[in-house]
Design a protein around this motif. Sequence first.
Motif, short mmCIF file in Angstrom:
data_model
loop_
_atom_site.label_atom_id
_atom_site.label_comp_id
_atom_site.label_asym_id
_atom_site.label_seq_id
_atom_site.Cartn_x
_atom_site.Cartn_y
_atom_site.Cartn_z
N TRP A 67 -4.24 -40.81 -21.25
CA TRP A 67 -5.37 -41.91 -21.41
C TRP A 67 -5.05 -42.74 -22.53
O TRP A 67 -5.28 -44.15 -22.60
CB TRP A 67 -6.59 -41.54 -21.53
N ASP A 70 -2.14 -45.05 -22.12
CA ASP A 70 -2.39 -46.06 -21.40
C ASP A 70 -3.22 -47.28 -21.69
O ASP A 70 -2.79 -48.35 -21.73
CB ASP A 70 -2.93 -45.51 -19.89
N GLU A 117 -8.85 -51.30 -12.49
CA GLU A 117 -8.79 -50.10 -11.76
C GLU A 117 -8.49 -48.89 -12.41
O GLU A 117 -9.09 -47.76 -12.30
CB GLU A 117 -7.95 -50.26 -10.49
N ARG A 118 -7.59 -48.99 -13.34
CA ARG A 118 -7.12 -47.96 -14.25
C ARG A 118 -8.09 -47.65 -15.11
O ARG A 118 -8.31 -46.07 -15.36
CB ARG A 118 -5.73 -48.43 -15.02
N ALA A 121 -10.64 -45.60 -13.53
CA ALA A 121 -10.05 -44.35 -13.15
C ALA A 121 -10.00 -43.51 -14.42
O ALA A 121 -10.55 -42.01 -14.50
CB ALA A 121 -8.63 -44.36 -12.75
N ILE A 122 -9.55 -43.95 -15.69
CA ILE A 122 -9.77 -43.04 -16.89
C ILE A 122 -11.17 -42.86 -17.18
O ILE A 122 -11.30 -41.72 -17.49
CB ILE A 122 -9.26 -44.11 -17.93
#
Length: 563
Positions: A67, A70, A117-118, A121-122
């Motif tokens: 995480w 990213d 979106e990422r 999600a995280i």
Amino acid sequence: MTYIIAAVVVLIAVVVFGSFSRKRIYKQIDRLESWKMDIMNRPLTEEISKVKGLTMVGETEEKFESWRSDWDEMVTVELPNMEEALFDAEESADKYRFGKAKGILHHIESRMQAMEERIKAISAEIDELITSEELNREDIIEAKEQFSEAKKYFLTHSRSLGKTAVLFEEEFTEVNAKFVQFDELTSQGNHLEARKILVESIEKLKEARSKMESVPELLVMLLSDLPSSLKDLQDGFFDMEQQGYVLNHIGIDKEITAMNETITKLLEKVYALEIDETQKGIEQLNAEIDQLYDLLENEVVSKQFVIKEKEVILQSLSDLQLDMEKIRAEADMVALSYQLDHSDVEVHKRLEKLFTKLQTRFSIIEQSIEEKKDSYSVIREMMEEMAVQLEDVKKSNHEYQEKLISLRKDELQTKEKLKELRRKLLEARRMVQKSNLPGLPDHYLVTIEKAESYIIEVSKRLDDKPLEISDVTEVLEKALEAVEEGYRETAEIIETALLAEKLIQYGNRYRSSYSSVSVRLIEAEIAFRNYQYEEALTIAGTAIESVQPGILKEMEINLKQKI
């Protein structure tokens, strides 16, 4: 000049279009810039930091590093690259390269959408990890308490669990092994995997406890209740056979054998802890047992019905036989006077055949009851069917009888009218006898003789074979007219004679005072003795009216009141 104007117009149009397009692109750039700033300001770093409170090993550590990597990539590389791309789009718009600018903006928007979106999600993965860790800490305590309670319940009821006790011990061993696995995964930081193991353990524990509570009752039903019910059923069946019931159609031995086999199979399912299937099987068995009891009960009810309905049908057959005999006599009588249609004759034959079949069927039913050939339920069905057929024959019989009556209707009506005419003529004779008249005028005798002759002719015509009812009706009309005339003349003659007699008697008071009256009264008396009552009334009335006007009317009124 025209070319110059056209060129100016085109130039103006290009400038206006360029200005409009550039404003639209600037507006999109501003929107994407705001979106970029919003992403940069997201508190994702703080959310990722929440994980630091957990044991940073295994799965937790791997996810934390993923995480953070990213997010760093997005903040330090992707967002700055987007900043450069926005400058390129703005520069392309300034140079009227609108197609290129739009392409750059479309690419930026796609990348930013992927980043959104990422990020979501995280955030979701962080929440899931933290929540799983929290729930695991709470649920493992409750799960172990449930495990302990289930184990106590098992130890208390192990004897009532029979052969399934071994299976439950295996279930407890498996759940305990999963608890150990849960602890290992938790210590390794694999909270998500530990969560999955814990949920499976809780579900398995609940299922085991539910089955433990169901098994004793199922074993009692399969080892005691159902076998006892089958024995009671077989005993009841045997008792009914001893009482004379015919129960071969039920096949109780075959049914009970099959159900005992089912019980054996269901026991195997219980020992395999297939509880739902066992419960369904027991419900089906109970339904089959109830169905067999219903069949036995139906035999008892059917016997009562057969005993009662037998007498009812017997009486109905007897009544119908009497009706058939009456109709047969009626048909024979009608046949003497009328030409029956072929269809009417066939109807009568069919009814006779149906009645004979019903008698035969009833004999079969009686024989079946006496010799116990069939069950009472079968005999009942035969009786119910026969009762319907009886009603059909009764109805058809009645309809046929009505048709025969209809054929003789005119004849019967004529005979009834003939009786009335004879009674009326007899009444006229009695009226004459009662009046004590000295005699009757010839014209009256002719009228009465004519009426009598018509009556005799009608009677003869009724005896003709075949009967021509139209001829009879014609003569009957003449007879009616003649009798009415005779009856009317009888009343008139009696009334006239009485009035003439009263007038002559009343006029005697004037004989000595009026010689003309005396002469006329003598003439009236002569006419009266010669049965000329109307003439006598006229002579006497004229004579007395000459000395006492209105006396004739007065005496007429008085005489009618007395009559």
